[in-house]
Design an enzyme around this catalytic site. Structure first.
Site, mmCIF file in Angstrom:
data_model
loop_
_atom_site.group_PDB
_atom_site.id
_atom_site.type_symbol
_atom_site.label_atom_id
_atom_site.label_comp_id
_atom_site.label_asym_id
_atom_site.label_seq_id
_atom_site.Cartn_x
_atom_site.Cartn_y
_atom_site.Cartn_z
ATOM 1 N N ARG A 143 -9.198 0.295 3.693
ATOM 2 C CA ARG A 143 -8.325 1.172 3.134
ATOM 3 C C ARG A 143 -6.728 0.684 2.691
ATOM 4 N NH1 ARG A 143 -6.161 5.663 6.865
ATOM 5 N NH2 ARG A 143 -5.084 5.796 5.087
ATOM 6 N N CYS A 148 -4.845 8.173 9.345
ATOM 7 C CA CYS A 148 -5.128 7.648 10.671
ATOM 8 C C CYS A 148 -4.775 8.623 11.795
ATOM 9 C CB CYS A 148 -4.133 6.513 10.813
ATOM 10 S SG CYS A 148 -4.483 5.156 9.781
ATOM 11 N N ASP A 154 3.905 0.245 12.062
ATOM 12 C CA ASP A 154 2.450 -0.230 11.459
ATOM 13 C C ASP A 154 2.281 -1.688 11.821
ATOM 14 O OD1 ASP A 154 3.050 1.643 8.553
ATOM 15 O OD2 ASP A 154 2.421 2.115 10.308
ATOM 16 N N ARG A 211 0.208 15.241 13.390
ATOM 17 C CA ARG A 211 0.999 14.445 12.252
ATOM 18 C C ARG A 211 1.442 15.838 11.260
ATOM 19 N NH1 ARG A 211 -1.625 9.288 9.686
ATOM 20 N NH2 ARG A 211 0.147 8.959 8.771
ATOM 21 N N LYS A 230 0.915 -1.257 -0.040
ATOM 22 C CA LYS A 230 0.128 0.122 -0.010
ATOM 23 C C LYS A 230 0.822 1.074 -0.075
ATOM 24 C CE LYS A 230 -1.736 1.593 4.068
ATOM 25 N NZ LYS A 230 -1.543 3.142 4.087
ATOM 26 N N ASN A 231 1.831 1.374 0.941
ATOM 27 C CA ASN A 231 2.634 2.663 1.114
ATOM 28 C C ASN A 231 3.657 2.855 -0.042
ATOM 29 O OD1 ASN A 231 0.826 2.879 3.255
ATOM 30 N ND2 ASN A 231 2.600 2.444 4.742
HETATM 31 C C1 EPZ Z 1 4.063 6.812 6.566
HETATM 32 O O1 EPZ Z 1 3.194 7.631 6.991
HETATM 33 C C2 EPZ Z 1 2.960 5.461 6.426
HETATM 34 N N1 EPZ Z 1 1.849 5.903 5.631
HETATM 35 C C3 EPZ Z 1 2.424 5.042 7.952
HETATM 36 O O2 EPZ Z 1 1.710 3.958 7.721
HETATM 37 C C4 EPZ Z 1 3.481 4.832 8.818
HETATM 38 O O3 EPZ Z 1 3.226 4.650 10.220
HETATM 39 C C5 EPZ Z 1 4.659 6.071 8.913
HETATM 40 O O4 EPZ Z 1 5.065 6.147 7.440
HETATM 41 C C6 EPZ Z 1 5.890 5.596 9.495
HETATM 42 O O5 EPZ Z 1 6.484 4.303 9.020
HETATM 43 C C7 EPZ Z 1 2.173 6.095 4.549
HETATM 44 O O6 EPZ Z 1 3.193 5.719 3.996
HETATM 45 C C8 EPZ Z 1 1.036 6.323 3.543
HETATM 46 P P1 EPZ Z 1 6.370 9.727 8.847
HETATM 47 P P2 EPZ Z 1 3.938 9.261 7.366
HETATM 48 O O7 EPZ Z 1 6.381 11.138 8.027
HETATM 49 O O8 EPZ Z 1 4.881 9.447 6.106
HETATM 50 C C9 EPZ Z 1 7.010 13.007 12.250
HETATM 51 C C10 EPZ Z 1 -0.097 2.645 7.711
HETATM 52 O O9 EPZ Z 1 -0.729 1.808 8.663
HETATM 53 N N2 EPZ Z 1 7.090 14.015 11.215
HETATM 54 O O10 EPZ Z 1 7.325 8.639 8.406
HETATM 55 O O11 EPZ Z 1 2.860 10.123 7.590
HETATM 56 C C11 EPZ Z 1 5.562 12.198 12.465
HETATM 57 O O12 EPZ Z 1 4.723 13.048 13.407
HETATM 58 C C12 EPZ Z 1 0.374 3.894 7.872
HETATM 59 O O13 EPZ Z 1 0.015 2.118 6.461
HETATM 60 C C13 EPZ Z 1 7.295 15.249 11.548
HETATM 61 O O14 EPZ Z 1 7.524 15.585 12.676
HETATM 62 O O15 EPZ Z 1 4.905 9.012 8.537
HETATM 63 C C14 EPZ Z 1 5.892 11.127 13.162
HETATM 64 O O16 EPZ Z 1 6.271 11.110 14.607
HETATM 65 C C15 EPZ Z 1 -0.005 4.588 8.987
HETATM 66 N N3 EPZ Z 1 7.298 16.326 10.326
HETATM 67 C C16 EPZ Z 1 7.326 10.445 12.522
HETATM 68 O O17 EPZ Z 1 7.699 11.886 11.936
HETATM 69 C C17 EPZ Z 1 6.938 15.751 9.289
HETATM 70 O O18 EPZ Z 1 6.979 16.610 8.303
HETATM 71 C C18 EPZ Z 1 7.280 9.544 11.112
HETATM 72 O O19 EPZ Z 1 6.283 9.978 10.453
HETATM 73 C C19 EPZ Z 1 6.772 14.453 9.039
HETATM 74 C C20 EPZ Z 1 6.399 13.524 10.120
#
Ligand code: EPZ
Length: 427
Positions: A397, A117, A305, A122, A22-23
């Protein structure tokens, strides 16, 4: 609305085939915007987030055609707008990949802030930092992110936090920038590598994806391509955990064992029997499992995840387990649902302390998000009676044919329509 009705007690046995990731899919499908041409993408999972991404592409003017259930042809030669309406982005986090793609191709994107989610805050500050590092101007007003640039110039960008989304989004923006972009402190998940490989197949010049530093030489144009998406690490892990939790014996097919290492290591530590093949993993758990301690981290650490699913198998293990959430502010909303089923879990900040129980008790529960929903289904499969799981739209989803794949493994699971409670105005 629909719900699952699950009668627990059947150990899962047999074979299940994992779908495309998916991702990776949501990023790769969005990235087709970068070429004025036709892309044919294979191993696309048949899930709601893919449907939403394809709907956005159609709204932008792309011609989208399904060749078969998992192969999609996308012609992005003539796009008609750089604005994406709120109703298409509000339910899906990954809609933000259109920021990077549209910025790269048109120098502009206006997309409402993404949904997804609910794990607490976020932020998107690292996406913004990356776009601004390439010379773009980013405004956020009335819930819309408006990013534009006369010219994107390659630059050196160090992410303050490892972010999958920001790594992908800035890579998307940089592939057609003038000059060289160096991205540091990047995410290294399998889907990052898959996106980079896809972009290179379109004519991009990206090196180092999957390591701490990604180097991108900007190119002036990109072309259509044919590409197959990697298998879904998290879907595979979900079925591995379901097999372990139910004391079953399941061959999980269409996996890349290297991607599964963080998950297989923890399952083996609990006493699960794991047998690896070239493209499959066999999971069996004939005996009572033992406690485990987990901290979720960016890849190659244990994936966040898989956190809710592992909490379920820890609930059924001997002894006291701990799970520490190292990525999200609050990813324990599912605990309340498991407590309704008799789980003995105490959450203190980012750590859950789990005492082993003999069996979950059937109870009406709900999916609070995608992976939490998969977790409560696994708990219901281990329950002592009939459990109803509501709000299963979260699960659909990200999991293709979830109840069909579980039924094929012997689970007693039905998907039924729930009449909407229309409270008449007369009351
Ligand atoms: C991706 O979300 C995945 N979603 C999530 O999977 C997954 O949990 C996550 O990566 C971590 O592996 C998709 O790929 C569509 P991040 P993403 O940016 O990109 C912080 C699922 O179940 N952060 O890696 O939104 C954030 O708050 C979903 O398939 C900032 O601080 O996650 C978090 O603490 C749920 N500033 C950490 O980084 C930013 O600009 C990781 O978030 C961006 C993120």
């Amino acid at each position: 609305m629909e719900k699952y009705v699950i009668r627990g007690g059947n150990p899962l046995k047999g074979e299940v085939t994992v779908s495309g990731a998916k991702n990776a899919a949501v990023a790769i499908l969005s990235a087709t915007v970068l070429a004025e041409g036709v892309c044919t993408i294979e191993n696309v999972p048949d899930i709601r987030d893919v449907f939403t991404t394809l709907k956005i592409l159609s709204e932008l003017g792309a011609k989208v055609r399904y060749i078969n259930k998992t192969t999609v042809e996308i012609d992005t030669t003539h796009l008609v707008t750089t604005t994406i309406p709120h109703e298409l982005t509000c339910n899906m986090r990954a809609s933000y990949y259109f920021w990077g793609c549209m910025l790269a191709r048109y120098g502009h994107a206006k997309v409402s802030m993404p949904g997804g989610c609910d794990f607490g805050v976020r932020p998107i500050d690292q996406h913004k930092k990356g776009f601004e590092g390439l010379g773009a101007v980013v405004d956020i007003e009335e819930g819309m992110l408006d990013v534009h640039a006369d010219h994107l110039i390659g630059n050196q960008i160090f992410f303050d936090k490892v972010s999958v989304g920001a790594t992908m989004n800035v890579m998307l923006a940089a592939v057609r920038a003038t000059g060289v972009t160096i991205l540091e402190n990047v995410a290294k998940e399998p889907h990052i590598v898959d996106l980079a490989n896809f972009l290179n197949s379109m004519g991009a010049n990206i090196m180092g994806a999957g390591t701490d530093v990604i180097k991108i030489h900007g190119v002036s144009e990109m072309h259509g391509t044919e590409y197959a998406i990697i298998p879904d690490q998290i879907e595979a892990g979900t079925y591995m955990v379901a097999a372990a939790a139910t004391g079953g014996d399941v061959l999980v097919k269409n996996v890349i064992p290297k991607h599964m290492k963080p998950i297989t290591a923890k399952l083996e530590a609990m006493g699960v029997e794991v047998e690896e093949f070239d493209e499959a993993i066999r999971i069996s758990a004939p005996n009572k499992l033992t406690k485990i301690d987990i901290k979720t981290l960016p890849y190659p650490g244990f994936p966040t995840d898989m956190q809710p699913q592992m909490a379920v198998v820890a609930c059924l293990a001997e002894g006291t387990s701990t799970i520490t959430e190292g990525v999200w502010d609050n990813r324990f909303r599912y605990v309340y649902e498991l407590q309704k089923m008799g789980a003995d879990i105490k959450v203190d900040g980012k750590m859950a302390v789990i005492e082993g129980i003999d069996c979950f008790k059937a109870a009406p529960v709900k999916a609070t998000d995608l992976r939490a929903g998969a977790a409560v289904v696994i708990a219901a499969l281990c329950g002592d009676g009939e459990t109803e799981v509501e709000d299963i739209y979260h699960i659909e989803r990200g999991y293709e044919d979830f109840e069909l794949k579980l039924s094929s493994l012997g689970a007693d699971i039905r998907r039924i329509e729930v009449p909407d409670l229309q409270i008449s105005a007369a009351i």
